[in-house]
Structure formats: C-alpha cells, structure tokens
Design a protein around this motif. Sequence first.
Motif, short mmCIF file in Angstrom:
data_model
loop_
_atom_site.label_atom_id
_atom_site.label_comp_id
_atom_site.label_asym_id
_atom_site.label_seq_id
_atom_site.Cartn_x
_atom_site.Cartn_y
_atom_site.Cartn_z
N SER A 5 25.11 -2.11 5.53
CA SER A 5 24.30 -3.32 5.43
C SER A 5 23.60 -3.42 4.08
CB SER A 5 23.23 -3.34 6.53
OG SER A 5 23.81 -3.38 7.79
N GLU A 68 26.31 -8.09 8.23
CA GLU A 68 25.86 -9.28 7.52
C GLU A 68 25.40 -10.39 8.45
OE1 GLU A 68 28.47 -10.77 4.51
OE2 GLU A 68 28.62 -8.85 3.50
N GLU A 69 25.80 -10.33 9.71
CA GLU A 69 25.39 -11.35 10.68
C GLU A 69 23.98 -11.11 11.20
OE1 GLU A 69 27.40 -13.93 11.11
OE2 GLU A 69 28.76 -12.93 9.73
N ALA A 71 19.82 -9.98 11.03
CA ALA A 71 18.70 -10.47 10.22
C ALA A 71 18.59 -9.73 8.89
CB ALA A 71 17.40 -10.33 11.01
N GLN A 74 21.49 -10.85 6.61
CA GLN A 74 21.28 -12.20 6.07
C GLN A 74 20.21 -12.21 4.99
OE1 GLN A 74 20.53 -14.78 9.39
NE2 GLN A 74 22.62 -14.63 10.15
N VAL A 77 21.76 -10.71 1.84
CA VAL A 77 22.68 -11.67 1.20
C VAL A 77 21.88 -12.76 0.49
CG1 VAL A 77 24.41 -13.45 1.68
CG2 VAL A 77 24.62 -11.19 2.73
N ALA A 78 20.81 -13.24 1.12
CA ALA A 78 19.98 -14.27 0.49
C ALA A 78 19.32 -13.73 -0.77
CB ALA A 78 18.92 -14.77 1.47
#
Length: 142
Positions: A5, A68-69, A71, A74, A77-78
């Motif tokens: 992650s 990646e799905e 919290a 995400q 990635v942001a």
Amino acid sequence: MLITSLLPLLSRYSLGFDLVAGPDDTVTLTVIPRKAAGAKQAPEASEVRPISITAAAGEIDAELAKGEEGALGQLIVARKSLSDQLAEQRAAAEAAKTAAASKAKPAAAPAKAATPAPAAQPAPAAAPTPVPAKPGEPASLW
C-alpha cells in the motif's frame, strides 16, 4: 499489505512508522513521510504531513488488505497525484524563470553599450502668474 500500500509513497519519500496501542484494543498507526535520501528538493509541508489511522487491529488489517481501494491507498494515491502536480509546477516555474532571465540578459547588454547622450532640452517657459481674485469670487487656478 502495508508495504504494498505504501509503495507509491516510498518512490518519493522515506517513511517512518509509529504504532501505539490504545484503550479497548485499538491501535494507532502513524505513517510519517520524510525527505528521501538524495532528493534534490525539500518536500512541501503538506506533502510530509503524517497519516494516522486509529482502529482495532483487525480493522486496520482489513483496510490495508484493500490496497489502493482502501482509505489509506486512496489517500496515498491522492497525495502522490498532488506531489506530481507540485513537481510539475516547480519545473514550469523554474523554466519560466530561466527563460525570463535569458530574455533579460540580451536586452540589458545593448542598452548599456548604446546609451545615447541626452539632447539639449530647451528651457521651459516661465509659468504665468496667477490673476488675483476679485472680491467676492474664489481664486482660480487657471
């Protein structure tokens, strides 16, 4: 799953971890991004803000298993996307600064070399003296 992650962050930062046991079998996991060894630019304060998750150990494991799905995924990635945008803006600003400096150098050099001598200016005409005001009327500047 934790390391998988965090791979997007590891590509840009060095990471520190803090794991604290809380009441009622909760755990707080804090991921602390830092400037990577050999990085040219210091990261912005918003880029190295710690990421903290507090939940039961099983809930944290389940969230990390989502990759990646989840919290954390995400959020990472942001942050990577924002970090990429910042890097692009820094590069564009540096390119604009370099272009402006290169334009200013050739324009400034000829101006110094070819400074024309000031031409003789005729002396300005004497200003007319104001007409005194008539009694009962305001003075005029014209």
